[in-house]
Design an enzyme around this catalytic site. Structure first.
Site, PDB file in Angstrom:
ATOM      1  N   GLY A 120      15.554   3.266   4.057  1.00 51.09           N
ATOM      2  CA  GLY A 120      14.969   1.975   3.716  1.00 51.09           C
ATOM      3  C   GLY A 120      14.573   1.901   2.253  1.00 51.09           C
ATOM      4  N   HIS A 121      14.800   3.002   1.517  1.00 56.97           N
ATOM      5  CA  HIS A 121      14.456   3.035   0.094  1.00 56.97           C
ATOM      6  C   HIS A 121      15.696   3.048  -0.786  1.00 56.97           C
ATOM      7  CE1 HIS A 121      10.506   3.799   1.575  1.00 56.97           C
ATOM      8  NE2 HIS A 121      10.832   4.976   2.068  1.00 56.97           N
ATOM      9  N   LYS A 176       8.107  14.082  -1.246  1.00 61.80           N
ATOM     10  CA  LYS A 176       7.113  13.063  -1.569  1.00 61.80           C
ATOM     11  C   LYS A 176       5.895  13.296  -0.677  1.00 61.80           C
ATOM     12  CE  LYS A 176       9.745   9.266  -1.267  1.00 61.80           C
ATOM     13  NZ  LYS A 176      10.713  10.039  -0.475  1.00 61.80           N
ATOM     14  N   HIS A 215       6.076   2.125   1.889  1.00 66.14           N
ATOM     15  CA  HIS A 215       6.282   1.777   3.298  1.00 66.14           C
ATOM     16  C   HIS A 215       5.369   0.627   3.665  1.00 66.14           C
ATOM     17  CE1 HIS A 215       6.804   6.169   2.761  1.00 66.14           C
ATOM     18  NE2 HIS A 215       7.964   5.886   3.295  1.00 66.14           N
TER      19      HIS A 215
END
Ligand SMILES: Nc1ncnc2c1ncn2[C@@H]1O[C@H](COP(=O)(O)OP(=O)(O)O)[C@@H](O)[C@H]1O
Ligand SMILES: Nc1ncnc2c1ncn2[C@@H]1O[C@H](COP(=O)(O)OP(=O)(O)O)[C@@H](O)[C@H]1O
Ligand SMILES: [Mg+2]
Ligand SMILES: [Mg+2]
Ligand SMILES: [Mg+2]
Ligand SMILES: [Mg+2]
Lengths: 194, 331, 331, 194
Positions: free
Chosen positions: B57-58, B106, B220
């Site tokens: 989703g990134h 991360k 997110h």
């Protein structure tokens, strides 16, 4: 209070059924203080567990838990995958020697604490596992209502671990989703009456 | 939810397939995973592998940064969900050519735990692995008693610097030392104009009024530090650079690299206007800008908004690293 | 309207400033214009210049494709409005190193007229200029009695092929011949999920219901050919490839290059899923895909949607052109 | 019926005022059958014209029109920029010989037709300029009502040039925005009473 393979299977199948039923609710709990995926994460993992155990035979509780651990570790991801995966991995190791509930739950708790580097009162699943282990270790009976109350206790806590910690004080007033799913797991365990 | 997808539960494998099939000269799928590795194996020989990954989703993060000079492999988890240790372990194995593997993680509890488990697995197979946990998002207060700061778009500086160094033959220990040098010098802060919709969830993670923005939102959709009325670009820059200034404690003459990152639904036009204002503001602060990058680099699905990352350059070799040539899909 | 801008009337100069300031190694501003030219003058010496341009709001088109191996200069008009002849003329002058200049024009009445006027101006100053008018959008019926088809994302194939040829030393006549060979073989069709908002207008050019899509929309939000309920990606591909098939009259074994282009607000995840389905469909048609590109290449501000461009390859040298190395911001 | 520099300036200033007043309306007309920018485009151009002519002196109508042409060409862009620009450029050339209205309007029309490669009945500004030129050339008086009617006539036409042509039959029922702005221009011309 020692768990048989049959009981362990019943436990996990009951948990699977509960997760399927509560999937949306768990994700909803994860929305205000997390990223809204806890129900999906758990359902993905427990579907794999269900598929792998329902028609299979296991020689021991230890073997069964090892399979469950591997499924959770490789299917769930996120924070809950390694935590529940480690819990079952530690329970698998312990079950080679004892399947007493207090030994299993204590092993799971130790695994979760090590993996998540967290402790009680940080508004995580530990706040369910820890009082559960404590009661079992002092040979007290644990009712479903007790577990509900462990889960409920996370509502007033400030999250300092996991995603919810980004909210700081604003996390107060919400039940922790991982505590809720752990509550389902432990209530299902109590129900099999081992 | 209005998305060009088939099955919300199957977006990651279909996306990875599409990405690999349309970039087969740069990346290939690691069998039985949702992870990709460089197609150019020659470029990895004798070098330390660099592996990163995280929830999907990134895009283009992380798979878009795999290639000679940058990442060796990237692991694509479920949407906004850390990938699992077995997949990370496969990426480690595919990236190891004998010199070990360095992991760029991360700082999210899920990522840290899953990568740690993968690292354990690799060590059991005698693959030397070291890692750095990036925590550049200054929206979150830092404290040893919390999860700490999130890893966001500033992570790309880490990928680029380590990728360049590995390409030039740095050892695992060199890379660890380098990562420690870079880490405290990258900081990011974002502003969101709208929330992101995870396909399986079907509705935005948060909603903002038509004239409302939120400062400090995470990738997110994690909550930020303040909501207010929409501001002109210059006012947003004032706020965000102000936050960074307080963290870095700007001093005239210092050198910085700058990334303006679109969150997904924000047009490039707005990103360039914002960058123009950032450059004005940094000039006012008498800082020297030595590197710039603008674009949708670490997105949050269809979130509208921007993040601003600064990297304080204390050693000019960092600039060489940032400019080191790469062959990736998206750098 | 929720945009990161300052003054809606000033978005183009501020954007161009931001773009040039953050990519000064690749492009520079042509003084007193909103046009950019290659920074690498060496790369233009003795070569025919390639100039394109059009309204702004399509970023990274066109300025993002200026650089060695692709465009020499790009002219940025007002948002969705053709640039003026004087600015185009400045871009022609800045691109001419003595071998003349080739113009790539998209088929809109405004673009054609403004570029034609600029061409007149250049000829008055004895700069040899030739041009091609790209009309790849098959959503519009073609007819000699109308404006004809619009130029959309397939234009990028033209930029790439001509840019590579010019880089290799093609003459103005060579480029004209090449453009005529490419032109009939590029076709594009789009689907929109939402309209775009021009900053000065402040509201979307068209609106679609929450579950509605429109096939055939143009890059300025020009109306398409059908609205219907949102479909899964595979069904969209069925419809769009079906339209292209009818135009190209697909024959097994033919070779095609493919661009999947995001319109601005559509995440890369969806673009890759869509590309994955396109590749399946083209394989079903027994076509060979020799080149692929996915990304936000010719956008429409904040429009959500995708366009699909095919380029029929009748000569393998076209593939070399597509793969010819470039140094641009966005290719 | 010959135009003086003073009259020409009044004409253009009146047109500027009208464009400013009708800017939104022109863009609104351009929305269903175009891209919604015609008002902005014309306003950008006429603001430049106004700034350049209001305090300046011009030796001739030809010089004045040349300045106007250059401003429109370099400020408007889109389709209307080159069309209006060419119209004023051709009027500038003609004005060197004659400033008779019929000569000026005929020159403008020819320029627009050449630049746009269009003819009457294609639902463009030509459908205003052409009947205007025709009436003037047959030495008939043209009233503002006549011009309103030329503009109105574009409503029932099918667009076959410009952006509106993409709509085909669906363009019927809408007034062409360029016809409307040309109507404003020609009504302002009639009003100066040259
Ligand atoms: N460090 C930690 N220690 C213990 N439990 C944690 C920790 N971090 C997160 N959790 C638990 O994980 C739950 C969130 O799981 P989930 O939503 O599946 O993962 P993610 O946060 O990655 O989206 C939290 O509700 C909390 O109970
Ligand atoms: N080929 C042409 N010939 C004559 N007039 C035209 C032509 N194309 C467009 N027009 C006129 O231009 C007007 C549109 O102008 P404008 O909206 O400013 O430009 P654009 O269409 O580029 O956005 C139309 O309403 C029509 O009157
Ligand atoms: Mg979660
Ligand atoms: Mg998650
Ligand atoms: Mg326009
Ligand atoms: Mg228009």
């Amino acid at each position: 209070m020692a768990l048989t393979v049959e009981q362990a299977k019943t436990w996990l199948e009951d948990f699977y059924t509960e997760i399927e039923a509560q999937k949306q609710y768990l994700s909803d709990l994860d929305t205000p203080i997390g990223d809204g995926d806890h129900g999906n994460n758990m359902a993905r993992g427990m579907t794999a567990v269900h598929e792998d155990i329902s028609d299979a035979d296991f020689a021991s509780v230890s073997d069964l838990f090892k399979k469950v651990a591997m499924d959770l570790i490789s299917k769930v991801g996120g924070a809950s995958g390694p935590l529940y995966g480690t819990a079952f991995l530690e329970m698998s190791k312990t079950a080679a020697g004892s399947t007493e509930l207090k030994d299993l739950v204590s092993a799971a708790l130790a695994g979760i604490e090590k993996r998540g580097k967290a402790t009680t009162n940080e508004k995580t699943m530990i706040d369910v596992w820890s009082p559960m282990a404590e009661k079992l270790n002092s040979d007290e009976a644990v009712s479903e209502a007790d577990i509900d109350q462990f889960v409920e206790s996370t509502k007033d806590m400030v999250a300092t671990k996991g995603r919810a910690s980004y909210l700081g004080e604003r996390s107060v007033g919400h039940i922790d989703p991982g505590a809720m799913s752990s509550g389902y797991l432990l209530k299902a365990l109590v129900k099999v009456g081992a | 939810m209005k998305k060009i997808i088939n099955d919300p539960g199957n977006v990651v494998p279909e996306m990875v397939q599409g990405l690999v099939r349309s970039n087969s000269d740069i990346v290939e799928l690691i069998p039985n995973t949702e992870a990709v590795v460089r197609a150019d194996k020659e470029s990895m020989k004798g070098k330390v592998g660099i592996v990163s990954g995280g929830g999907s989703g990134h895009e283009p993060t992380h798979a878009g940064f795999v290639g000679k000079g940058m990442l060796s492999a990237a692991v694509c988890g479920e949407v906004f969900t850390s990938p699992t240790p077995d997949q990370i372990f496969e990426a480690i194995k595919a990236s190891n050519t004998g010199s070990g593997v360095f992991l760029v993680i991360k700082n999210y509890s899920g990522d840290v735990m899953n990568f740690e488990m993968a690292q354990d697995m690799a060590e059991m197979e005698d693959i030397p692995v070291k890692s750095v946990v990036v925590d550049d998002d200054i929206a979150v207060e830092n404290s040893t008693y919390t999860q700490g700061r999130r890893g966001v778009a500033g992570t790309l500086f880490m990928h680029k610097i380590l990728g360049a160094a590995a390409d030039l033959g740095a050892s695992l220990d060199d890379l660890e030392a380098l990562s420690k040098q870079v880490l405290p010098n990258i900081k990011t802060i974002a502003v969101a104009l709208s929330g992101a919709t995870v396909p399986e969830v079907g509705k935005p993670g948060f909603t903002l009024a038509d004239d409302e923005i939120e400062y400090g939102v995470g990738i997110h959709g994690e909550p930020g530090y303040r909501r207010e009325k929409l501001q002109p670009s210059k006012a947003l820059v004032e706020e965000l650079v102000g936050k960074l200034k307080a963290e870095f404690n700007f001093k005239p003459g210092e050198k910085y690299a700058v990334i303006v990152n679109g969150m997904g639904a924000t047009p490039l036009m707005e990103q360039y206007i914002f960058m123009n204002d950032v450059l004005d503001k940094l000039a006012d602060e008498k800082l020297e800008v030595v590197f710039t990058k603008v674009g949708n680099l670490m997105t949050s699905l269809d979130m509208a908004g921007i993040s601003l990352s600064l990297f304080k350059i204390e050693d000019d070799r960092m600039v060489d690293g940032l400019k080191h040539e790469v062959k990736t899909i998206a750098w």
